[in-house]
Design a protein around this motif. Structure first.
Motif, PDB file in Angstrom:
ATOM      1  N   VAL A   1      56.404  52.542  66.124  1.00 47.98           N
ATOM      2  CA  VAL A   1      57.402  52.206  65.288  1.00 47.98           C
ATOM      3  C   VAL A   1      57.624  50.815  65.103  1.00 47.98           C
ATOM      4  N   PRO A   2      57.532  50.399  63.716  1.00 43.79           N
ATOM      5  CA  PRO A   2      57.610  48.775  63.278  1.00 43.79           C
ATOM      6  C   PRO A   2      59.124  48.572  63.732  1.00 43.79           C
ATOM      7  N   LEU A   3      59.451  47.622  64.415  1.00 46.49           N
ATOM      8  CA  LEU A   3      60.793  47.164  64.772  1.00 46.49           C
ATOM      9  C   LEU A   3      61.953  46.786  63.499  1.00 46.49           C
ATOM     10  N   ALA A   4      60.970  46.241  62.441  1.00 45.32           N
ATOM     11  CA  ALA A   4      61.797  46.139  61.274  1.00 45.32           C
ATOM     12  C   ALA A   4      62.509  47.326  60.554  1.00 45.32           C
ATOM     13  N   SER A   5      62.047  48.386  60.941  1.00 45.16           N
ATOM     14  CA  SER A   5      62.527  49.595  60.496  1.00 45.16           C
ATOM     15  C   SER A   5      63.818  50.295  61.172  1.00 45.16           C
ATOM     16  N   ILE A   6      64.048  49.705  62.472  1.00 45.28           N
ATOM     17  CA  ILE A   6      64.618  50.546  63.618  1.00 45.28           C
ATOM     18  C   ILE A   6      66.223  50.814  62.990  1.00 45.28           C
ATOM     19  N   SER A   7      66.504  49.640  62.746  1.00 51.87           N
ATOM     20  CA  SER A   7      67.960  49.443  62.323  1.00 51.87           C
ATOM     21  C   SER A   7      68.391  49.939  60.778  1.00 51.87           C
ATOM     22  N   GLY A   8      67.012  50.112  60.056  1.00 50.27           N
ATOM     23  CA  GLY A   8      67.338  50.352  58.585  1.00 50.27           C
ATOM     24  C   GLY A   8      67.478  51.760  58.424  1.00 50.27           C
ATOM     25  N   THR A   9      68.104  52.099  56.880  1.00 45.30           N
ATOM     26  CA  THR A   9      68.506  53.523  56.767  1.00 45.30           C
ATOM     27  C   THR A   9      67.307  54.321  56.390  1.00 45.30           C
ATOM     28  N   ALA A  10      66.173  53.754  56.025  1.00 39.91           N
ATOM     29  CA  ALA A  10      64.865  54.548  55.923  1.00 39.91           C
ATOM     30  C   ALA A  10      64.422  54.992  57.025  1.00 39.91           C
ATOM     31  N   CYS A  11      64.738  54.535  58.186  1.00 38.68           N
ATOM     32  CA  CYS A  11      64.345  55.309  59.473  1.00 38.68           C
ATOM     33  C   CYS A  11      65.047  56.399  59.753  1.00 38.68           C
ATOM     34  N   ASP A  12      64.532  57.420  59.635  1.00 43.28           N
ATOM     35  CA  ASP A  12      65.370  58.808  59.812  1.00 43.28           C
ATOM     36  C   ASP A  12      65.027  59.189  61.384  1.00 43.28           C
ATOM     37  N   PHE A  13      66.044  59.408  62.256  1.00 46.84           N
ATOM     38  CA  PHE A  13      66.060  59.611  63.521  1.00 46.84           C
ATOM     39  C   PHE A  13      66.525  61.162  63.622  1.00 46.84           C
ATOM     40  N   GLY A  14      66.761  61.837  62.639  1.00 51.97           N
ATOM     41  CA  GLY A  14      66.953  63.196  62.536  1.00 51.97           C
ATOM     42  C   GLY A  14      68.285  63.299  63.157  1.00 51.97           C
ATOM     43  N   GLU A  15      68.218  64.573  64.522  1.00 52.83           N
ATOM     44  CA  GLU A  15      69.179  64.963  65.092  1.00 52.83           C
ATOM     45  C   GLU A  15      69.464  64.043  66.238  1.00 52.83           C
ATOM     46  N   LEU A  16      68.417  63.140  66.551  1.00 60.38           N
ATOM     47  CA  LEU A  16      68.438  62.583  67.784  1.00 60.38           C
ATOM     48  C   LEU A  16      69.224  60.958  67.487  1.00 60.38           C
TER      49      LEU A  16
END
Length: 362
Positions: A148-163
């Protein structure tokens, strides 16, 4: 769930749930095509001794410890980086409770159906498994991961699904491991430059340039010593690793492969290719691998300290054996070599004076 027929090299029944990546299929296809290449037996050659890595207490680097204690600690770390390329750290400030929360979230994540894990978007589309392009069992890793690129964790494009609870845990672990990585990197650079000059090291590394890799190594029923992760070096400045107590990490030493004995209160740090280049080969980026376990799955999480792609790696001082190169150039060359030859060449590509290629026996 499906079952596969017995062969001389594996059990008669192998059950595979919908959550598992198609490692069984890859294994059987390589076996059918004669792509074994000695890969199974080569994962561990001969008897491998279990060793404890050098242990460094990072509390000695705190301001209250005093200058003499900080220097002694940094020097011990530098010796380990030069001799082993690996060491363990305690006093790192990453709580056991946080790592246990991460481990629970990892288990939930990897229990998702394979199709869900592999779909575009989930954790920035960062899922990977085994080695779908492998032509030999030497190239097959019995594992799955989210890189996981850390730049994406807080972004809306990074989908965490039901988790939904995974996002906060991943961010908290990344922040904690980032502090460890920065502390260690500055101390190691300070041993070569002096503390004041090393305060901004490494250049180009920030919260948006690094990666967190969540790993799972399923139990492998086929054969002892199958690669969980094929031998490699890391293409970063340094890596901070949290692993469970199953074990399986091995590293190359002058005496051959040694197995790393897990220690529950410690994180593992290893030098990457960029730090070796920056240090003019004083610190060693050491080849390492993971050997799969026949009875138990293994979880780990690794933080990779990486600069931006356009950052020059630089050097601690001239003369350097390496020409100038950026991290992006290094990554592209690694990918080209793997695609062309099936293996990473790495730092030798960037030597100012490359040795002539050695001929291989027919």
């Amino acid at each position: 769930m499906r079952y596969v027929a017995a062969t001389p090299t594996m059990p008669s029944l192998v059950a595979e749930s919908a959550a598992e990546p198609p490692l069984v299929d890859s294994y059987l296809e390589l076996l059918r095509r004669g792509g074994g290449g000695g890969g199974i037996a080569a994962a561990t050659e001969g008897c491998v001794q279990e060793r404890e890595l050098p242990l460094i207490d990072l509390t000695c680097l705190q301001g209250s410890a005093g200058e003499a204690a900080r220097t002694t600690c940094a020097d011990a770390m530098a010796r380990a980086a030069s001799e082993w390329g690996f060491f363990q750290v305690t006093g790192h400030g990453v709580s056991r409770a946080l790592l246990e929360r991460l481990r629970a979230e990892q288990a939930r994540l990897f229990r998702l159906p394979f199709e869900t894990k592999a779909k575009a978007g989930l954790l920035n589309g960062s899922y990977r498994w085994g080695a779908p392009t492998a032509t030999s069992l030497r190239h097959l890793s019995w594992s799955e991961a989210f890189h996981v690129p850390l730049a994406s964790i807080s972004g809306t494009a990074c989908d965490f699904g039901e988790l939904s609870s995974l996002r906060d845990v991943v961010q908290e672990v990344a922040d904690a491991m980032s502090r460890v990585a920065k502390t260690v990197a500055v101390a190691l650079a300070g041993s070569l430059l002096g503390h004041d000059e090393a305060a901004a090291f490494p250049a180009g590394c920030g919260e948006t340039t690094c990666y967190l890799r969540l790993n799972r190594y399923p139990a492998c029923p086929f054969a002892a010593n199958t690669f969980g992760l094929v031998p490699h070096t890391d293409s970063d400045f340094l890596t901070v690793l949290s692993q469970d107590q199953v074990g399986g990490l091995q590293l190359m030493t002058d005496a051959g492969w040694v197995a790393v004995k897990p220690r529950p209160d410690a994180l593992i740090v290893n030098i990457g290719d960029l730090f070796q280049a920056w240090s003019n080969n004083l610190y060693k980026s050491v080849e390492h691998k993971v050997v799969a376990n026949a009875a138990a799955e293994r979880f780990s999480a690794a933080y990779f300290l990486c600069p931006s792609y356009d950052s020059l790696v630089g050097t601690c001082g001239e003369p350097s054996p390496y020409r100038d190169f950026t991290f992006g150039e290094y990554r592209r060359k690694v990918q080209e070599d793997v695609k062309r030859t099936g293996r990473k060449i790495g730092l030798p590509n960037f030597l100012k004076h490359r040795p002539p290629p050695q001929s291989r026996p027919a």
